[in-house]
Design a protein around this motif. Structure first.
Motif, PDB file in Angstrom:
ATOM      1  N   ILE A 123       0.835  -1.206   0.000  1.00 16.82           N
ATOM      2  CA  ILE A 123       0.000   0.000   0.000  1.00 16.82           C
ATOM      3  C   ILE A 123       0.871   1.257   0.000  1.00 16.82           C
ATOM      4  O   ILE A 123       0.632   2.183  -0.777  1.00 16.82           O
ATOM      5  CB  ILE A 123      -0.960  -0.010   1.216  1.00 16.82           C
ATOM      6  CG1 ILE A 123      -2.018  -1.094   1.031  1.00 16.82           C
ATOM      7  CG2 ILE A 123      -1.610   1.348   1.403  1.00 16.82           C
ATOM      8  CD1 ILE A 123      -2.861  -1.341   2.255  1.00 16.82           C
ATOM      9  N   ILE A 124       1.888   1.281   0.854  1.00 18.57           N
ATOM     10  CA  ILE A 124       2.763   2.461   0.913  1.00 18.57           C
ATOM     11  C   ILE A 124       3.515   2.627  -0.398  1.00 18.57           C
ATOM     12  O   ILE A 124       3.710   3.739  -0.886  1.00 18.57           O
ATOM     13  CB  ILE A 124       3.727   2.360   2.110  1.00 18.57           C
ATOM     14  CG1 ILE A 124       2.937   2.445   3.404  1.00 18.57           C
ATOM     15  CG2 ILE A 124       4.764   3.462   2.069  1.00 18.57           C
ATOM     16  CD1 ILE A 124       3.747   2.188   4.647  1.00 18.57           C
ATOM     17  N   ARG A 125       3.939   1.516  -1.005  1.00 17.65           N
ATOM     18  CA  ARG A 125       4.661   1.596  -2.280  1.00 17.65           C
ATOM     19  C   ARG A 125       3.786   2.202  -3.369  1.00 17.65           C
ATOM     20  O   ARG A 125       4.225   3.072  -4.122  1.00 17.65           O
ATOM     21  CB  ARG A 125       5.139   0.214  -2.701  1.00 17.65           C
ATOM     22  CG  ARG A 125       5.955   0.250  -3.977  1.00 17.65           C
ATOM     23  CD  ARG A 125       6.361  -1.140  -4.457  1.00 17.65           C
ATOM     24  NE  ARG A 125       7.051  -1.884  -3.433  1.00 17.65           N
ATOM     25  CZ  ARG A 125       6.758  -3.154  -3.116  1.00 17.65           C
ATOM     26  NH1 ARG A 125       5.800  -3.797  -3.741  1.00 17.65           N
ATOM     27  NH2 ARG A 125       7.427  -3.789  -2.172  1.00 17.65           N
ATOM     28  N   TRP A 168      10.167   5.709   4.839  1.00 18.50           N
ATOM     29  CA  TRP A 168       9.479   4.663   5.583  1.00 18.50           C
ATOM     30  C   TRP A 168       9.638   3.315   4.887  1.00 18.50           C
ATOM     31  O   TRP A 168       9.823   2.296   5.557  1.00 18.50           O
ATOM     32  CB  TRP A 168       7.999   5.002   5.754  1.00 18.50           C
ATOM     33  CG  TRP A 168       7.325   3.995   6.622  1.00 18.50           C
ATOM     34  CD1 TRP A 168       6.472   3.013   6.240  1.00 18.50           C
ATOM     35  CD2 TRP A 168       7.471   3.853   8.032  1.00 18.50           C
ATOM     36  NE1 TRP A 168       6.079   2.280   7.317  1.00 18.50           N
ATOM     37  CE2 TRP A 168       6.679   2.774   8.436  1.00 18.50           C
ATOM     38  CE3 TRP A 168       8.203   4.546   8.988  1.00 18.50           C
ATOM     39  CZ2 TRP A 168       6.599   2.362   9.761  1.00 18.50           C
ATOM     40  CZ3 TRP A 168       8.119   4.140  10.307  1.00 18.50           C
ATOM     41  CH2 TRP A 168       7.319   3.064  10.676  1.00 18.50           C
ATOM     42  N   LEU A 169       9.591   3.301   3.560  1.00 17.46           N
ATOM     43  CA  LEU A 169       9.817   2.049   2.844  1.00 17.46           C
ATOM     44  C   LEU A 169      11.248   1.551   3.068  1.00 17.46           C
ATOM     45  O   LEU A 169      11.492   0.341   3.128  1.00 17.46           O
ATOM     46  CB  LEU A 169       9.557   2.235   1.349  1.00 17.46           C
ATOM     47  CG  LEU A 169       8.104   2.347   0.941  1.00 17.46           C
ATOM     48  CD1 LEU A 169       7.997   2.766  -0.519  1.00 17.46           C
ATOM     49  CD2 LEU A 169       7.378   1.033   1.157  1.00 17.46           C
ATOM     50  N   TRP A 224      13.296  -1.124  10.333  1.00 18.52           N
ATOM     51  CA  TRP A 224      14.286  -0.823  11.363  1.00 18.52           C
ATOM     52  C   TRP A 224      13.660  -0.001  12.489  1.00 18.52           C
ATOM     53  O   TRP A 224      13.930  -0.268  13.674  1.00 18.52           O
ATOM     54  CB  TRP A 224      15.459  -0.061  10.721  1.00 18.52           C
ATOM     55  CG  TRP A 224      16.540   0.284  11.680  1.00 18.52           C
ATOM     56  CD1 TRP A 224      17.527  -0.538  12.129  1.00 18.52           C
ATOM     57  CD2 TRP A 224      16.725   1.539  12.320  1.00 18.52           C
ATOM     58  NE1 TRP A 224      18.337   0.144  13.005  1.00 18.52           N
ATOM     59  CE2 TRP A 224      17.865   1.421  13.149  1.00 18.52           C
ATOM     60  CE3 TRP A 224      16.054   2.754  12.274  1.00 18.52           C
ATOM     61  CZ2 TRP A 224      18.327   2.475  13.908  1.00 18.52           C
ATOM     62  CZ3 TRP A 224      16.529   3.801  13.041  1.00 18.52           C
ATOM     63  CH2 TRP A 224      17.637   3.649  13.846  1.00 18.52           C
ATOM     64  N   VAL A 225      12.830   0.975  12.143  1.00 20.92           N
ATOM     65  CA  VAL A 225      12.165   1.809  13.156  1.00 20.92           C
ATOM     66  C   VAL A 225      11.191   0.970  13.968  1.00 20.92           C
ATOM     67  O   VAL A 225      11.127   1.089  15.196  1.00 20.92           O
ATOM     68  CB  VAL A 225      11.443   2.999  12.476  1.00 20.92           C
ATOM     69  CG1 VAL A 225      10.582   3.752  13.465  1.00 20.92           C
ATOM     70  CG2 VAL A 225      12.444   3.928  11.842  1.00 20.92           C
ATOM     71  N   LYS A 226      10.446   0.102  13.303  1.00 19.57           N
ATOM     72  CA  LYS A 226       9.506  -0.762  14.039  1.00 19.57           C
ATOM     73  C   LYS A 226      10.241  -1.678  15.003  1.00 19.57           C
ATOM     74  O   LYS A 226       9.805  -1.897  16.130  1.00 19.57           O
ATOM     75  CB  LYS A 226       8.700  -1.601  13.053  1.00 19.57           C
ATOM     76  CG  LYS A 226       7.638  -0.837  12.331  1.00 19.57           C
ATOM     77  CD  LYS A 226       6.889  -1.783  11.406  1.00 19.57           C
ATOM     78  CE  LYS A 226       5.855  -1.072  10.608  1.00 19.57           C
ATOM     79  NZ  LYS A 226       5.170  -1.984   9.677  1.00 19.57           N
ATOM     80  N   ARG A 227      11.357  -2.225  14.562  1.00 17.85           N
ATOM     81  CA  ARG A 227      12.150  -3.104  15.408  1.00 17.85           C
ATOM     82  C   ARG A 227      12.731  -2.324  16.589  1.00 17.85           C
ATOM     83  O   ARG A 227      12.830  -2.851  17.696  1.00 17.85           O
ATOM     84  CB  ARG A 227      13.282  -3.724  14.584  1.00 17.85           C
ATOM     85  CG  ARG A 227      13.843  -4.974  15.145  1.00 17.85           C
ATOM     86  CD  ARG A 227      14.843  -5.692  14.245  1.00 17.85           C
ATOM     87  NE  ARG A 227      14.564  -5.573  12.825  1.00 17.85           N
ATOM     88  CZ  ARG A 227      15.387  -5.000  11.943  1.00 17.85           C
ATOM     89  NH1 ARG A 227      16.535  -4.491  12.318  1.00 17.85           N
ATOM     90  NH2 ARG A 227      15.059  -4.941  10.668  1.00 17.85           N
TER      91      ARG A 227
END
Length: 65
Positions: free
Chosen positions: A9-11, A53-54, A59-62
């Motif tokens: 979706i983001i892509r 974000w893509l 990395w941010v979520k982790r």
């Protein structure tokens, strides 16, 4: 929502939001003042953030888990 669906979706949002930027660079959009403001201050930062974000989203979520 799983990670693959979120990325897809983001892509697609990133690709579709890039179309006005292409029109700004190669087309007549740069002659319309309202469109110039929208591209410079709205669409370009949104595309940049979605690209980041893509790239770094996993990395941010982790990091925040």
């Amino acid at each position: 929502m799983n990670a693959a669906l979120e990325r897809k979706i983001i892509r697609w949002l990133h690709i579709l939001a890039s179309i006005p930027i292409i029109g700004y660079v190669y087309g007549p959009v740069s002659t319309i003042p309202e469109a110039v403001i929208a591209v410079r201050w709205g669409i370009l930062p949104a595309v940049a953030l979605s690209g980041l974000w893509l790239w770094k989203g996993p990395w941010v979520k982790r990091l925040f888990r």
